[in-house]
Design a protein around this motif. Structure first.
Motif, PDB file in Angstrom:
ATOM      1  N   SER A   1      32.443  31.954  39.980  1.00 12.05           N
ATOM      2  CA  SER A   1      32.406  32.789  39.329  1.00 12.05           C
ATOM      3  C   SER A   1      33.075  31.186  38.189  1.00 12.05           C
ATOM      4  CB  SER A   1      33.657  33.729  39.424  1.00 12.05           C
ATOM      5  OG  SER A   1      34.938  33.583  40.093  1.00 12.05           O
TER       6      SER A   1
ATOM      7  N   SER B   1      30.453  29.316  36.597  1.00 15.17           N
ATOM      8  CA  SER B   1      29.892  30.206  35.842  1.00 15.17           C
ATOM      9  C   SER B   1      31.287  29.960  34.225  1.00 15.17           C
ATOM     10  CB  SER B   1      29.765  31.662  36.059  1.00 15.17           C
ATOM     11  OG  SER B   1      29.317  32.265  34.798  1.00 15.17           O
ATOM     12  N   ARG B   2      31.949  30.238  34.386  1.00 14.05           N
ATOM     13  CA  ARG B   2      33.554  30.203  33.131  1.00 14.05           C
ATOM     14  C   ARG B   2      33.038  28.673  32.720  1.00 14.05           C
ATOM     15  NH1 ARG B   2      36.781  33.274  36.464  1.00 14.05           N
ATOM     16  NH2 ARG B   2      37.893  31.515  37.133  1.00 14.05           N
TER      17      ARG B   2
END
Length: 345
Positions: A17, A20-21
């Protein structure tokens, strides 16, 4: 093997995550961590899937397009205009048809539910209005092309059908023709009523009455034009011109006139509507009212992309639309089936 986001996360010592950010510039990530992730991405040669990035941002960067059938010659021009615009914006296009009726619409609805595309262009299938309306109400951006039946609240792109009817009448009046046969499409369509209204009104403005018995409702196919002309020839209706509401009907009219030994344009002048590519290759080449089909497809795509992106439309041929309706002008194309001067008001 293809480098995955999990490989990047493992090498950088962070979660997927977090990677992804960083990729989507979403959420707060410590500057040194973000720099480390970018370094790993560069070192491993990770290339994110454009679809995955789009979905992470809430978009697929794909536009859907629904057409009644690919058998209609004018559909290809609409599709090409839309493709040119969406691809220039970095989007792809998924094409659907209603060839299998309810089965086709069920598959389309499943694609909507799966978020397979961000918005839908519709060359409206008459029998599926309810399904399209439901998609629009659910929040899917929808733009209609060549809206045969108007729907308040729906963005749409159309052409100047009334003007097109007037342009056809001006040409025939300029040729001295005063007894035209009109082969329409289905009268329930707005475009049909508008073309007929513009044509008849222009005749009346120049002192030429139109006998309603010389208006025949057809179905936008070659057979419509052929049967209408053959029937009225048999009834000795005495017409000296044909205005067909699309080029396919006009081609059928040419066939029937040739079979009856009538010369075009000497005995009967013929005008169509659309300017599909085949219109230039009939015998004789067909005078017709051109719909800017490719421009209509492009304008509809531009309007849809603006609704997807939440900004003003960009690239419309005639500037910003009037509300949610873009109307592009028709043009008379001069060919041998009705050559000559144009009578202007």
């Amino acid at each position: 093997m293809r480098v995955t986001i999990a490989d990047v996360a493992r090498a950088a010592g962070v979660s997927k995550s977090t990677v992804s950010r960083v990729l989507n510039a979403k959420g707060e990530v410590d500057g040194r961590t973000a720099e480390r992730v970018r370094d790993v991405i560069g070192r491993l040669g990770y290339v994110p899937s454009s679809r995955a990035v789009g979905l992470a941002r809430g978009r697929s960067r794909t536009v859907g397009m629904l057409a009644p059938s690919l058998a209609w010659p004018w559909v290809a021009e609409l599709v090409q205009g839309a493709v040119d615009t969406v691809e220039a914006a970095g989007y792809g296009l998924l094409l659907f048809t209603c060839s299998r009726g309810r089965e086709s619409m069920t598959r389309l609805t499943a694609q909507v539910s799966a978020n397979a595309f961000d918005g839908l262009l519709v060359v409206e299938p008459e029998t599926e209005t309810g399904a399209v309306a439901a998609m629009h109400r659910s929040g899917l951006p929808v733009v209609l092309i060549d809206d045969r039946v108007r729907h308040p609240g729906f963005p749409s792109v159309a052409t100047t059908n009334t003007l097109g009817g007037r342009q056809a009448a001006h040409r025939l009046l300029g040729l001295g023709r005063s007894r035209p046969l009109v082969v329409t499409g289905p009268r329930r369509f707005d475009c049909v009523r508008e073309r007929l209204e513009g044509f008849v009104r222009t005749l009346e403005e120049h002192g030429v009455g139109h006998d309603p018995r010389r208006t025949v409702e057809g179905g936008f196919g070659e057979r419509s034009g052929e049967e209408a002309v053959a029937r009225l020839l048999g009834e000795d209706a005495g017409f000296d011109a044909v205005f067909a509401h699309n080029d396919l009907s006009a081609m059928g009219a040419l066939r029937a006139l040739r079979a009856a030994g009538r010369r075009v344009p000497d005995d009967v002048a013929v005008i169509g509507f659309d300017d599909i590519p085949l219109a230039a290759y009939t015998d004789p080449p067909l005078t017709t009212v051109r719909q800017p089909l490719r421009a209509m497809g492009g304008a509809a795509a531009a309007l849809l992309l603006a609704r997807i992106g939440g900004g003003p439309p960009d690239g419309l041929p005639d500037g910003p639309p009037d509300g949610d309706r873009v109307v592009l002008p028709t043009e008379l194309v001069d060919r041998a089936s009705a050559p000559g001067p144009v009578l202007t008001p």
